[in-house]
Each structure stands twice: as structure tokens, then as C-alpha cells.
Design an enzyme around this catalytic site. Sequence first.
Site, PDB file in Angstrom:
ATOM      1  NE  ARG A  57      53.509  40.730  39.016  1.00 44.94           N
ATOM      2  CZ  ARG A  57      52.799  41.717  39.557  1.00 44.94           C
ATOM      3  NH1 ARG A  57      52.145  41.520  40.676  1.00 44.94           N
ATOM      4  NH2 ARG A  57      52.744  42.902  38.981  1.00 44.94           N
ATOM      5  CE1 TYR A  58      53.360  35.300  41.759  1.00 46.51           C
ATOM      6  CE2 TYR A  58      51.246  36.331  41.311  1.00 46.51           C
ATOM      7  CZ  TYR A  58      52.386  36.244  42.077  1.00 46.51           C
ATOM      8  OH  TYR A  58      52.567  37.077  43.140  1.00 46.51           O
ATOM      9  CB  CYS A 117      38.269  52.063  47.870  1.00 45.99           C
ATOM     10  SG  CYS A 117      36.967  50.862  47.553  1.00 45.99           S
ATOM     11  NE  ARG A 177      48.900  31.526  40.314  1.00 49.32           N
ATOM     12  CZ  ARG A 177      49.804  31.769  41.255  1.00 49.32           C
ATOM     13  NH1 ARG A 177      49.513  32.559  42.259  1.00 49.32           N
ATOM     14  NH2 ARG A 177      51.004  31.234  41.191  1.00 49.32           N
ATOM     15  NE  ARG A 204      44.591  46.387  39.256  1.00 44.75           N
ATOM     16  CZ  ARG A 204      43.913  45.287  39.585  1.00 44.75           C
ATOM     17  NH1 ARG A 204      42.590  45.292  39.645  1.00 44.75           N
ATOM     18  NH2 ARG A 204      44.567  44.161  39.827  1.00 44.75           N
ATOM     19  CB  CYS A 214      34.324  50.566  41.716  1.00 46.94           C
ATOM     20  SG  CYS A 214      35.894  50.096  41.008  1.00 46.94           S
ATOM     21  CG  ASP A 248      50.841  42.099  45.931  1.00 47.60           C
ATOM     22  OD1 ASP A 248      51.779  41.440  45.456  1.00 47.60           O
ATOM     23  OD2 ASP A 248      49.699  42.139  45.438  1.00 47.60           O
ATOM     24  CE  LYS A 282      48.138  38.665  46.494  1.00 50.96           C
ATOM     25  NZ  LYS A 282      48.230  38.276  45.075  1.00 50.96           N
ATOM     26  CB  CYS A 300      41.558  51.962  44.758  1.00 53.74           C
ATOM     27  SG  CYS A 300      41.595  50.794  43.390  1.00 53.74           S
ATOM     28  CG  ASP A 357      49.406  47.190  47.152  1.00 55.82           C
ATOM     29  OD1 ASP A 357      50.095  46.347  47.749  1.00 55.82           O
ATOM     30  OD2 ASP A 357      48.392  46.905  46.486  1.00 55.82           O
TER      31      ASP A 357
HETATM   32  S1  SF4 Z   1      39.375  48.724  45.790  1.00 46.43           S
HETATM   33 FE1  SF4 Z   1      39.565  49.824  43.818  1.00 46.43          FE
HETATM   34  S2  SF4 Z   1      38.877  48.359  42.292  1.00 46.43           S
HETATM   35 FE2  SF4 Z   1      38.119  47.637  44.252  1.00 46.43          FE
HETATM   36  S3  SF4 Z   1      36.065  48.504  44.483  1.00 46.43           S
HETATM   37 FE3  SF4 Z   1      37.472  49.907  45.491  1.00 46.43          FE
HETATM   38  S4  SF4 Z   1      37.981  51.398  43.912  1.00 46.43           S
HETATM   39 FE4  SF4 Z   1      37.133  49.642  42.870  1.00 46.43          FE
END
Ligand code: SF4
Length: 361
Positions: free
Chosen positions: A90-91, A107, A94, A112, A103, A306, A313, A110, A269
Site C-alpha cells: 500500500r505504502y 482471535c 513498505r 483477517r 495462529c 485504520d 492509519k 481478527c 476495524d
Molecule cells: S489477531 Fe488474527 S492474525 Fe493475529 S493472532 Fe489473532 S487470529 Fe491470528
Amino acid sequence: MERWQHILKKSLIKAHQLSAEFELDSAKMERVVAEYPARINPYFKSLIKEKDDPIYRQVVPDEQELFDQVGIDDPLNEEGDSPVPSVVHRYQDRALLMLTHQCPVYCRFCTRKRFVGKVAISREMVRKGIDYIRAHEEIKDVILSGGDPLILKDKELEEILKGLREIPHLDIIRIGTRVPGALPQRITHKLCRMLRKYHPLYMNINFIHPREITDEVAIACGRLADAGIPLGSQTVLLRGINDDPEIIKELMQKLLAIRVKPYYLYQADLTRGTEHMRTPVECGLEIMKGLQGRISGMAIPKFVIDLPAGGGKIPMLPPDFVIDMNEREVLLKNYEDKIYSYPQPEHEPEHDKVGCDDCLR
Ligand code: SF4
């Protein structure tokens, strides 16, 4: 197999395991886990003290994830900025390189969620990502992400680091991870000996609640810091989990004490399946106001949003810090709500040659 791999292998993953462990409706669990995978490793599970506590809510699937009418699958439009499947560019200077979809825990909040635990990232995809970075001399800084890069075996991770270090224009490598806080046993001396060969290497670690700062986590972070890796933290504000000035204050102070410098406090997000965890923006601003002047500046993170659709950001500060600004002064309100004036520098008026006696002589 190393100890951390044994721990990971014993994770709760399946709906029937989760419903038995937490006394939940198994049909509902099946539906949520089919859409958004679950993983709770035994170490992280040991931090849960009771149902619905701040650790439980981070990782135990919730039926509300399926009823989200607001969120979108790819809230930051990462796919729109993805020239090859494992890279987000994107930038200009970077790029993000995704190494895995796995993972230490999944979470529930998350960003993603659309692919963690679901869509595998092959070694070939990673290789193509490294080729892309090699071909783009403007990229100076690469962030290893996923999923969680530290879930790879040492050998696989080293192969990637070595490949990146052979790229002459690449200065910095960063690793974004939740492993030191969610599976600290993974941070072995062997891993740290390997990582320290690839400096300059930075690590940003995801921490959400002060209860995650255990003795094991302090040891893990100490080992990484001793390997010369500067450590930063990333925290997402989450409703009913850490949306409280005292909780964030305690977390930031504890992080600093284990050599992790607070870096970002994120507004959540707009990720599909997480709307029930999102806080109002005012909550983050209030927290930032509560930190200012009350804890060391070293412990104060930057609060950011973000922007949706890949806008990048934006740092956020409580609006009432600056009351007024003009050519003469800036009026500022401090953490005790006292008002101060900061004078602007006085500039000489521009020299008027036409009306100047000295110039006319
Ligand atoms: S925030 Fe998402 S990418 Fe990061 S550890 Fe948790 S599940 Fe995995």
C-alpha cells in the site's frame, strides 16, 4: 516435536470440544466454527478464569459473529493492494508479506477473519512474495504477518528471513505476532539465536488485556529483547474486554515493565463478524485523555483508526487538548483541564525596500 508444538496440538478446535469445555450449545458452535475457525491452546485457556471474562471473550466463538450486518470481509481493502497473493503493498516503501494462515489462537476480533485458519498460504506463494519484494527496489521495510509468522518452524522461518536478507535494498524486517503473549513457550533460546542473525529486526506483539502479562510472557519477551529485538505492542480496543482507561493503563505499564514499548492502540476495524466487539471512537479518545499526564510518556501508545477501504492509519488525539490556535498563541488544555497559552514565535515583518531609508541612500 518441541514443547510448544505439543501445547498447540492440544488446542480446542472442534465445535464439540468447545461446547463441552464451555457448556455451550453444540449446534450453534458448529455454525460459528464452520464460518470462522476456532483455536484455543491450553496455555491461553489456562488464563480464562470464568465464562465471559476478558480472555474468554477474545477466543471463545460467539453466535453474534454470524449476525453482523455492518462489517465487511476485507475492511482495509488489502486484496485491492495485493499485487501477488502473499503481499500487500500500500505504502511505497513498505510491504506486508503473509507467511501463514495459522495462529496460536484464533482471535474472534481478527481483521483477517476472512482467511485465518481457512485459506492456506503455500510456500510457493511466499516465494513469489519474496520475488516481488526483490523486484521492487522502493521497498525498504517488510512486515511479516499472516496469520502468525512465529507459528512456522524455525527452519521454515529462517529460510524466509535468509531470502529477504539477500535483497540489498531491504533495510528493515518487522514481525507482527501474537505468539509471545498467547504461546510464550514458542520463544525458545534456539529461536532467539536464529532471529538475532537477521537484524535489523523489529517485533510488534498483539496484547489485549493486562491478564496476558504472566511470568512466562515476561520470560519470552525478555529473551527476545536480549536477542536485540526492539519490541512494540499493538492493542485493539474491544467492547467489554479492555474498553476502560484503568485496564489500558495497567496493560501499558505492565508492557513497559517487560520491555515492550506501547506502540499502537487501535480502533477496531469494520471486520465482518466483529461488530458486537466494536467500541465508539469517543471511548478511545477518553482513554487517551486518561493516560496523558498520569503515566510515563514511554507507556502511552498512539491511538489510531485504520481507515476503511485502505485509506491508511490516522492518529487520533482528544480534540479538547487544543482550544485555539492563531498567529500569536496556541491555547491548550492540559490533563487537569487547566488552560495554558503557548506563544508563537515573533517573526520580523518582511523588509520593505521601497520605504526603507537605508536602502534608498
Ligand atoms: S489477531 Fe488474527 S492474525 Fe493475529 S493472532 Fe489473532 S487470529 Fe491470528
